[in-house]
Design a protein around this motif. Structure first.
Motif, PDB file in Angstrom:
ATOM      1  N   THR A 236     -10.478   4.695  43.145  1.00  9.58           N
ATOM      2  CA  THR A 236     -10.432   3.289  42.740  1.00  9.58           C
ATOM      3  C   THR A 236      -9.020   2.712  42.805  1.00  9.58           C
ATOM      4  N   GLY A 237      -8.035   3.567  42.986  1.00  4.00           N
ATOM      5  CA  GLY A 237      -6.658   3.101  43.096  1.00  4.00           C
ATOM      6  C   GLY A 237      -5.746   4.193  43.628  1.00  4.00           C
ATOM      7  N   GLY A 238      -4.725   3.812  44.387  1.00  4.86           N
ATOM      8  CA  GLY A 238      -3.765   4.789  44.889  1.00  4.86           C
ATOM      9  C   GLY A 238      -4.073   5.334  46.270  1.00  4.86           C
ATOM     10  N   MET A 239      -5.053   4.763  46.975  1.00  5.11           N
ATOM     11  CA  MET A 239      -5.356   5.264  48.313  1.00  5.11           C
ATOM     12  C   MET A 239      -4.169   5.065  49.256  1.00  5.11           C
ATOM     13  N   ASP A 240      -3.354   4.043  49.005  1.00  7.15           N
ATOM     14  CA  ASP A 240      -2.166   3.825  49.835  1.00  7.15           C
ATOM     15  C   ASP A 240      -1.202   5.000  49.757  1.00  7.15           C
ATOM     16  N   ILE A 241      -1.163   5.661  48.605  1.00  8.45           N
ATOM     17  CA  ILE A 241      -0.300   6.843  48.453  1.00  8.45           C
ATOM     18  C   ILE A 241      -0.773   7.945  49.387  1.00  8.45           C
ATOM     19  N   VAL A 242      -2.077   8.192  49.396  1.00  2.46           N
ATOM     20  CA  VAL A 242      -2.641   9.252  50.236  1.00  2.46           C
ATOM     21  C   VAL A 242      -2.408   8.940  51.708  1.00  2.46           C
ATOM     22  N   LYS A 243      -2.568   7.683  52.095  1.00  9.05           N
ATOM     23  CA  LYS A 243      -2.373   7.310  53.502  1.00  9.05           C
ATOM     24  C   LYS A 243      -0.912   7.427  53.921  1.00  9.05           C
ATOM     25  N   ASP A 244      -0.007   7.153  53.020  1.00  5.53           N
ATOM     26  CA  ASP A 244       1.419   7.321  53.323  1.00  5.53           C
ATOM     27  C   ASP A 244       1.739   8.796  53.553  1.00  5.53           C
ATOM     28  N   VAL A 245       1.138   9.661  52.747  1.00  9.30           N
ATOM     29  CA  VAL A 245       1.333  11.108  52.919  1.00  9.30           C
ATOM     30  C   VAL A 245       0.766  11.534  54.278  1.00  9.30           C
ATOM     31  N   ALA A 246      -0.380  10.981  54.637  1.00  6.84           N
ATOM     32  CA  ALA A 246      -1.004  11.324  55.918  1.00  6.84           C
ATOM     33  C   ALA A 246      -0.128  10.884  57.089  1.00  6.84           C
ATOM     34  N   LYS A 247       0.485   9.722  56.976  1.00  9.16           N
ATOM     35  CA  LYS A 247       1.353   9.222  58.051  1.00  9.16           C
ATOM     36  C   LYS A 247       2.554  10.136  58.284  1.00  9.16           C
ATOM     37  N   ALA A 248       3.011  10.775  57.226  1.00 10.32           N
ATOM     38  CA  ALA A 248       4.160  11.677  57.358  1.00 10.32           C
ATOM     39  C   ALA A 248       3.795  12.969  58.072  1.00 10.32           C
ATOM     40  N   GLY A 249       2.500  13.292  58.136  1.00  8.07           N
ATOM     41  CA  GLY A 249       2.056  14.459  58.892  1.00  8.07           C
ATOM     42  C   GLY A 249       2.102  15.760  58.111  1.00  8.07           C
ATOM     43  N   ASP A 250       1.690  16.849  58.808  1.00  5.98           N
ATOM     44  CA  ASP A 250       1.678  18.182  58.198  1.00  5.98           C
ATOM     45  C   ASP A 250       2.452  19.161  59.067  1.00  5.98           C
ATOM     46  N   ASP A 251       2.720  20.332  58.528  1.00  7.81           N
ATOM     47  CA  ASP A 251       3.550  21.311  59.248  1.00  7.81           C
ATOM     48  C   ASP A 251       2.730  22.283  60.112  1.00  7.81           C
ATOM     49  N   GLY A 252       1.419  22.111  60.171  1.00  8.19           N
ATOM     50  CA  GLY A 252       0.588  22.957  61.023  1.00  8.19           C
ATOM     51  C   GLY A 252       0.383  24.378  60.533  1.00  8.19           C
ATOM     52  N   ALA A 253       0.688  24.641  59.268  1.00  8.41           N
ATOM     53  CA  ALA A 253       0.603  26.014  58.746  1.00  8.41           C
ATOM     54  C   ALA A 253      -0.811  26.589  58.804  1.00  8.41           C
ATOM     55  N   PHE A 254      -1.822  25.724  58.720  1.00  7.80           N
ATOM     56  CA  PHE A 254      -3.212  26.210  58.719  1.00  7.80           C
ATOM     57  C   PHE A 254      -3.931  25.933  60.041  1.00  7.80           C
TER      58      PHE A 254
END
Length: 279
Positions: A236-254
């Motif tokens: 219900t709130g804070g989805m922008d936080i999750v999308k910002d994290v997604a934009k930064a990407g991941d390190d491919g560890a998995f």
């Protein structure tokens, strides 16, 4: 001709036989009366015992029925892990009560280092999972843990809830932790397309039935995941936080295993709370 003495003897014998017959009849009648009274007493005891038994059993049945069918209650199954099968990544905070409310809506508040993320949890849909989450939140199970996995290709999820994913840096065991119990899946979106749309919070599992624990994922884009994961609630709130994290990407560890990796933009859950059910 019969003598007087013989007549007297015959009369005496007749009186004796009559008296003996009368005594025998009285004795027989007395025994019958006693038998009837005894049988009646026994019947009273049997009836009384039957009434007591019926009342007692009826009372227990009523209590059991009322407990099982208490308004707004749901009977849950939480399977505790044997102590000798727990890895160091398992955190024991007890087991939830088997009786959980199936009424009301709770607000989940995930206070992170990047800001709060809130979600609505409808207990009528997930009484057992909500009950488990409420216990874990009460025990501060999620506090100071990191969201350890981000998948930016395909399923689009940010995964959190491992109590062992703490501190600086990452470890090979991140993603293997959980509570000392497991529970069956519920509220599976088998009739939804897509099963997991953007904004859903769902529970991770090992792929085996009844393997839900504490790890959960936030879906930040419509996901084609198979409907095998409990839908816990909706953001219900804070989805922008999750999308910002997604934009930064991941390190491919998995990347070679389940996909994705550790999020490059670190997300730390400072506290996770569940409000009391409302409505």
């Amino acid at each position: 001709m019969t003598s007087t003495r013989e007549r007297q003897r015959a009369a005496a014998r007749a009186r004796l036989e009559k008296e003996m017959a009368e005594r025998s009849a009285k004795a027989r009648k007395r025994r019958q009366t006693q038998a009837i009274v005894g049988a009646a007493a026994a019947l009273v005891l049997v009836v009384a015992g039957t009434v007591w038994l019926a009342t007692s059993l009826g009372g227990d049945d009523d209590k059991g029925e009322n407990a099982a069918s208490a308004p707004g209650a749901s009977e849950c199954v939480y399977n505790a892990m044997p102590a000798d099968q727990r890895s160091p990544q398992i955190k024991d905070v007890g087991v939830p009560s088997n009786q959980q409310s199936a009424q009301g809506v709770q607000t989940m508040t995930i206070d992170t280092n990047l800001g709060p993320i809130t979600a609505k949890v409808d207990r009528s849909q997930v009484p057992c999972t909500a009950g488990a989450f409420s216990l874990l939140a009460e025990k501060k199970f999620f506090d100071n843990t990191k969201c350890h996995r981000l998948v930016t290709e395909g399923i689009k999820v940010l995964q959190c809830g491992d109590p062992s994913a703490t501190g600086k840096g990452w470890r090979d065991t991140d993603g293997t932790g959980g509570p000392s119990f497991r529970l069956p899946e519920e509220n599976l979106p088998t009739d939804k397309r897509p099963p997991y749309p953007e904004g859903v919070i769902a529970m991770a599992n090992s792929g085996q039935p009844g393997s839900t624990g504490s790890q959960f994922f936030i879906v930040y884009g419509d996901s084609p995941l198979d409907p095998a994961y409990t839908v816990l609630g909706t953001v219900t709130g804070g989805m922008d936080i999750v999308k910002d994290v997604a934009k930064a990407g991941d390190d491919g560890a998995f990347a070679q295993q389940a996909g994705g990796g550790h999020p490059k933009k670190e997300v730390v859950i400072k506290t996770l709370t569940m409000s009391n059910p409302q409505g």
